[in-house]
Design a protein around this motif. Structure first.
Motif, PDB file in Angstrom:
ATOM      1  N   THR A  40      -0.129  -2.035   7.560  1.00 40.98           N
ATOM      2  CA  THR A  40      -1.463  -2.838   6.663  1.00 40.98           C
ATOM      3  C   THR A  40      -2.256  -3.781   7.080  1.00 40.98           C
ATOM      4  OG1 THR A  40      -0.035  -4.046   5.428  1.00 40.98           O
ATOM      5  CG2 THR A  40      -0.199  -1.671   4.449  1.00 40.98           C
ATOM      6  N   HIS A  41      -3.374  -3.148   7.917  1.00 41.95           N
ATOM      7  CA  HIS A  41      -4.200  -4.148   9.280  1.00 41.95           C
ATOM      8  C   HIS A  41      -5.378  -4.472   8.038  1.00 41.95           C
ATOM      9  CE1 HIS A  41      -5.270  -0.324  11.136  1.00 41.95           C
ATOM     10  NE2 HIS A  41      -5.523   0.044   9.795  1.00 41.95           N
ATOM     11  N   HIS A  42      -5.724  -3.618   7.114  1.00 41.33           N
ATOM     12  CA  HIS A  42      -7.164  -4.511   6.562  1.00 41.33           C
ATOM     13  C   HIS A  42      -7.002  -4.747   5.807  1.00 41.33           C
ATOM     14  CE1 HIS A  42      -8.501  -0.255   8.610  1.00 41.33           C
ATOM     15  NE2 HIS A  42      -8.100   0.659   7.561  1.00 41.33           N
ATOM     16  N   ALA A  43      -5.758  -5.422   5.333  1.00 44.42           N
ATOM     17  CA  ALA A  43      -5.731  -6.774   4.441  1.00 44.42           C
ATOM     18  C   ALA A  43      -6.933  -7.809   5.353  1.00 44.42           C
ATOM     19  CB  ALA A  43      -4.234  -7.116   3.687  1.00 44.42           C
ATOM     20  N   PHE A  44      -7.113  -8.805   4.309  1.00 43.68           N
ATOM     21  CA  PHE A  44      -7.989  -9.867   4.918  1.00 43.68           C
ATOM     22  C   PHE A  44      -7.060 -10.932   4.168  1.00 43.68           C
ATOM     23  CE2 PHE A  44     -10.775  -6.629   5.505  1.00 43.68           C
ATOM     24  CZ  PHE A  44     -12.359  -7.490   7.074  1.00 43.68           C
ATOM     25  N   PRO A  45      -7.362 -12.598   4.871  1.00 45.92           N
ATOM     26  CA  PRO A  45      -6.850 -13.166   3.831  1.00 45.92           C
ATOM     27  C   PRO A  45      -7.104 -13.492   2.606  1.00 45.92           C
ATOM     28  CG  PRO A  45      -7.784 -14.371   5.780  1.00 45.92           C
ATOM     29  CD  PRO A  45      -8.042 -12.839   5.696  1.00 45.92           C
ATOM     30  N   SER A  46      -7.955 -12.907   1.675  1.00 40.59           N
ATOM     31  CA  SER A  46      -8.406 -13.409   0.638  1.00 40.59           C
ATOM     32  C   SER A  46      -8.290 -12.333  -1.084  1.00 40.59           C
ATOM     33  CB  SER A  46     -10.055 -14.389   0.093  1.00 40.59           C
ATOM     34  OG  SER A  46     -10.243 -13.371   1.048  1.00 40.59           O
ATOM     35  N   HIS A  47      -8.440 -11.170   0.280  1.00 34.70           N
ATOM     36  CA  HIS A  47      -8.891  -9.450  -0.480  1.00 34.70           C
ATOM     37  C   HIS A  47      -7.783  -8.403   0.295  1.00 34.70           C
ATOM     38  CE1 HIS A  47     -12.524  -9.764   2.217  1.00 34.70           C
ATOM     39  NE2 HIS A  47     -12.103  -8.574   2.147  1.00 34.70           N
ATOM     40  N   GLY A  48      -7.584  -6.698  -0.580  1.00 34.54           N
ATOM     41  CA  GLY A  48      -6.931  -6.112  -0.037  1.00 34.54           C
ATOM     42  C   GLY A  48      -8.201  -5.194   0.054  1.00 34.54           C
ATOM     43  N   ASP A  80      -3.804   2.364  15.435  1.00 36.76           N
ATOM     44  CA  ASP A  80      -4.603   3.581  13.981  1.00 36.76           C
ATOM     45  C   ASP A  80      -6.131   4.137  14.257  1.00 36.76           C
ATOM     46  OD1 ASP A  80      -3.703   3.064  10.763  1.00 36.76           O
ATOM     47  OD2 ASP A  80      -5.519   3.364  11.457  1.00 36.76           O
ATOM     48  N   VAL A  81      -6.397   5.539  13.682  1.00 36.37           N
ATOM     49  CA  VAL A  81      -7.078   5.544  13.728  1.00 36.37           C
ATOM     50  C   VAL A  81      -8.371   4.507  13.520  1.00 36.37           C
ATOM     51  CG1 VAL A  81      -7.534   6.912  11.479  1.00 36.37           C
ATOM     52  CG2 VAL A  81      -8.605   7.747  14.077  1.00 36.37           C
ATOM     53  N   HIS A  82      -8.056   3.990  12.566  1.00 38.18           N
ATOM     54  CA  HIS A  82      -9.273   3.020  11.566  1.00 38.18           C
ATOM     55  C   HIS A  82      -9.254   1.758  12.358  1.00 38.18           C
ATOM     56  CE1 HIS A  82      -7.856   6.164   8.557  1.00 38.18           C
ATOM     57  NE2 HIS A  82      -9.181   5.960   8.831  1.00 38.18           N
ATOM     58  N   GLN A  83     -10.577   0.612  13.244  1.00 32.82           N
ATOM     59  CA  GLN A  83      -9.758  -0.253  13.309  1.00 32.82           C
ATOM     60  C   GLN A  83      -9.226  -1.248  12.423  1.00 32.82           C
ATOM     61  OE1 GLN A  83     -12.700  -3.742  12.674  1.00 32.82           O
ATOM     62  NE2 GLN A  83     -13.014  -4.248  15.150  1.00 32.82           N
ATOM     63  N   GLY A  84      -8.058  -2.673  13.003  1.00 35.07           N
ATOM     64  CA  GLY A  84      -7.869  -3.185  11.724  1.00 35.07           C
ATOM     65  C   GLY A  84      -8.679  -4.700  11.918  1.00 35.07           C
ATOM     66  N   ASP A  85      -9.451  -4.125  10.750  1.00 34.95           N
ATOM     67  CA  ASP A  85     -10.232  -5.340  10.608  1.00 34.95           C
ATOM     68  C   ASP A  85      -9.857  -6.642  10.070  1.00 34.95           C
ATOM     69  OD1 ASP A  85      -9.744  -3.564   8.539  1.00 34.95           O
ATOM     70  OD2 ASP A  85     -11.954  -3.566   7.722  1.00 34.95           O
ATOM     71  N   GLY A  86      -8.979  -6.664   9.063  1.00 32.49           N
ATOM     72  CA  GLY A  86      -8.562  -7.733   9.321  1.00 32.49           C
ATOM     73  C   GLY A  86      -7.487  -9.032   9.744  1.00 32.49           C
ATOM     74  N   THR A  87      -7.135  -8.085  10.739  1.00 32.64           N
ATOM     75  CA  THR A  87      -6.242  -8.558  12.206  1.00 32.64           C
ATOM     76  C   THR A  87      -7.539  -8.939  12.099  1.00 32.64           C
ATOM     77  OG1 THR A  87      -4.144  -6.822  11.546  1.00 32.64           O
ATOM     78  CG2 THR A  87      -4.332  -7.722  13.711  1.00 32.64           C
ATOM     79  N   ILE A 196       4.828   1.499  11.508  1.00 35.67           N
ATOM     80  CA  ILE A 196       3.997   3.073  11.275  1.00 35.67           C
ATOM     81  C   ILE A 196       2.795   3.266  11.013  1.00 35.67           C
ATOM     82  CG2 ILE A 196       6.153   4.195  10.418  1.00 35.67           C
ATOM     83  CD1 ILE A 196       5.529   4.331   7.750  1.00 35.67           C
ATOM     84  N   GLY A 197       1.723   2.772  10.768  1.00 33.46           N
ATOM     85  CA  GLY A 197       0.471   2.293  10.314  1.00 33.46           C
ATOM     86  C   GLY A 197      -0.056   4.010   9.928  1.00 33.46           C
ATOM     87  N   GLY A 198      -0.716   4.177   9.802  1.00 39.21           N
ATOM     88  CA  GLY A 198      -1.733   4.491   8.897  1.00 39.21           C
ATOM     89  C   GLY A 198      -1.487   6.595   9.356  1.00 39.21           C
ATOM     90  N   GLY A 199      -1.782   7.261   7.895  1.00 38.73           N
ATOM     91  CA  GLY A 199      -1.395   8.694   8.091  1.00 38.73           C
ATOM     92  C   GLY A 199      -1.994   9.405   6.743  1.00 38.73           C
ATOM     93  N   TYR A 200      -1.855  10.325   6.884  1.00 45.32           N
ATOM     94  CA  TYR A 200      -2.941  11.240   5.692  1.00 45.32           C
ATOM     95  C   TYR A 200      -2.820  12.117   5.721  1.00 45.32           C
ATOM     96  CZ  TYR A 200      -4.620   5.955   5.807  1.00 45.32           C
ATOM     97  OH  TYR A 200      -4.517   4.725   5.449  1.00 45.32           O
ATOM     98  N   SER A 201      -1.893  13.082   4.655  1.00 44.18           N
ATOM     99  CA  SER A 201      -1.478  14.458   4.035  1.00 44.18           C
ATOM    100  C   SER A 201      -1.032  14.111   3.123  1.00 44.18           C
ATOM    101  CB  SER A 201      -0.755  15.110   5.505  1.00 44.18           C
ATOM    102  OG  SER A 201      -0.597  16.491   5.144  1.00 44.18           O
ATOM    103  N   ARG A 202      -1.091  15.710   2.140  1.00 43.18           N
ATOM    104  CA  ARG A 202      -0.551  16.109   1.336  1.00 43.18           C
ATOM    105  C   ARG A 202       0.722  16.740   1.605  1.00 43.18           C
ATOM    106  NH1 ARG A 202      -6.152  16.957   1.048  1.00 43.18           N
ATOM    107  NH2 ARG A 202      -6.797  16.440  -1.376  1.00 43.18           N
ATOM    108  N   ASP A 203       1.095  16.765   2.356  1.00 42.24           N
ATOM    109  CA  ASP A 203       1.906  17.885   3.436  1.00 42.24           C
ATOM    110  C   ASP A 203       2.915  16.798   2.969  1.00 42.24           C
ATOM    111  OD1 ASP A 203       4.923  18.563   3.771  1.00 42.24           O
ATOM    112  OD2 ASP A 203       3.502  20.585   5.032  1.00 42.24           O
TER     113      ASP A 203
END
Length: 227
Positions: A40-48, A80-87, A196-203
Motif C-alpha cells: 500500500t505504497h501510495h499512503a502518505f503520513p497525513s492521508h491515504g 508495482d506498475v504505479h510509482q510508490g509516491d507515498g513511500t 503482493i502489491g497491486g493487481g486489478y481484475s474482475r476475475d
C-alpha cells in the motif's frame, strides 16, 4: 451491516502493515519471508491515496530502522506498475532507507514524488525490456547501498491483462522478474521480505493465481538456497 463491513475493512487495513512487519522480522531471521498482503505504497503520513490508507512498507521500514540495535539500512524495491509516491515522500530525507521504483510513466499518480531511484517505463513495455531495466540497476544497488533487508513490492499490475496497468508483462514475465529479484538478493547474502502489491481484475480467481506467482518464485529460491 454497513457498520460491520466498515469494522472488518479497518481491521484488514491494520493487519496489512502487521503482516509486512512480521514478514520483515522473519526474513531477518530466516533469509526470506512472504506476506499475502501489503504494497500500500501510495499512503502518505497525513492521508491515504490510491486505495491505500496505511503504508505498510513505510511502517515496517520505520520500525526496523528505529530499533536500537543493530542499526539497519533497508532497500525498498517497488515493482508495482504505479510509482510508490507515498513511500518516496516518507523517506526522502532518511539515509537509512533507499527507495527504488520501476513504474509506468504515464500512469497514476499524475504528480510523481522523487524516489532515490526512479525508472520510468513507456506504455506497452514487454517482458524482455522490463526485466533488462531491473537487471540494469538491482545488482549495483545491492553492492553500493549494502542493505540489511530488502522489502520487495511485487505488484502484478504490470501484467498485460491488468485493468489499470498499461504495461505488457505475461505470467511468465512476472515469474522471471520475481525469481530474478529474489535470487539476486538472497545470493548477495541479504534477507528479503515480499508483499503482493497491486493487481486489478474482475476475475478474482485469475488475479489470485497471478498474486501467487511471487510465492511460487520464493519457494523455488528457498529450496535452491537451502534456507
Amino acid at each position: 451491516m454497513k457498520q460491520k463491513c466498515d469494522v472488518m475493512y479497518l481491521s484488514a487495513v491494520r493487519c496489512g502493515p502487521g503482516g509486512t512487519l512480521l514478514a520483515g522480522q522473519i526474513a531477518l531471521q530466516r533469509g526470506l519471508a512472504c506476506s499475502t498482503a501489503g504494497g500500500t505504497h501510495h499512503a502518505f503520513p497525513s492521508h491515504g491515496s490510491g486505495f491505500c490508507l496505511l503504508n505498510d512498507l513505510a511502517v515496517t521500514a520505520k520500525h526496523l530502522i528505529s530499533e536500537p540495535t543493530p542499526k539497519r539500512k533497508i532497500l525498498i524495491v517497488d515493482l508495482d506498475v504505479h510509482q510508490g509516491d507515498g513511500t518516496a515522500f516518507i523517506f526522502k530525507d532518511e539515509p537509512s532507507v533507499f527507495t527504488f521504483s520501476v513504474h509506468c510513466q504515464r500512469n497514476f499518480p499524475l504528480r510523481k514524488q522523487q524516489s532515490d531511484l526512479d525508472v520510468s517505463l513507456e506504455d506497452g513495455t514487454e517482458d524482455r525490456e522490463y526485466l533488462s531495466r531491473v537487471q540494469e540497476h538491482l545488482p549495483w544497488l545491492l553492492e553500493s547501498f549494502r542493505p540489511d533487508l530488502v522489502l520487495y513490492d511485487s505488484g502484478v499490475d504490470p501484467h498485460w491483462d491488468d485493468e489499470l496497468g498499461k504495461l505488457r508483462l505475461t505470467d511468465e514475465g512476472l515469474y522471471r522478474r520475481d525469481l530474478y529479484v529474489l535470487h539476486t538478493v538472497v545470493k548477495s547474502g541479504i534477507p528479503v521480505a515480499t508483499v503482493i502489491g497491486g493487481g486489478y481484475s474482475r476475475d478474482i480467481d485469475r488475479l489470485a493465481r497471478r498474486h501467487s506467482i511471487i510465492h511460487r518464485a520464493a519457494l523455488k529460491v528457498w529450496r535452491e538456497h537451502g534456507l
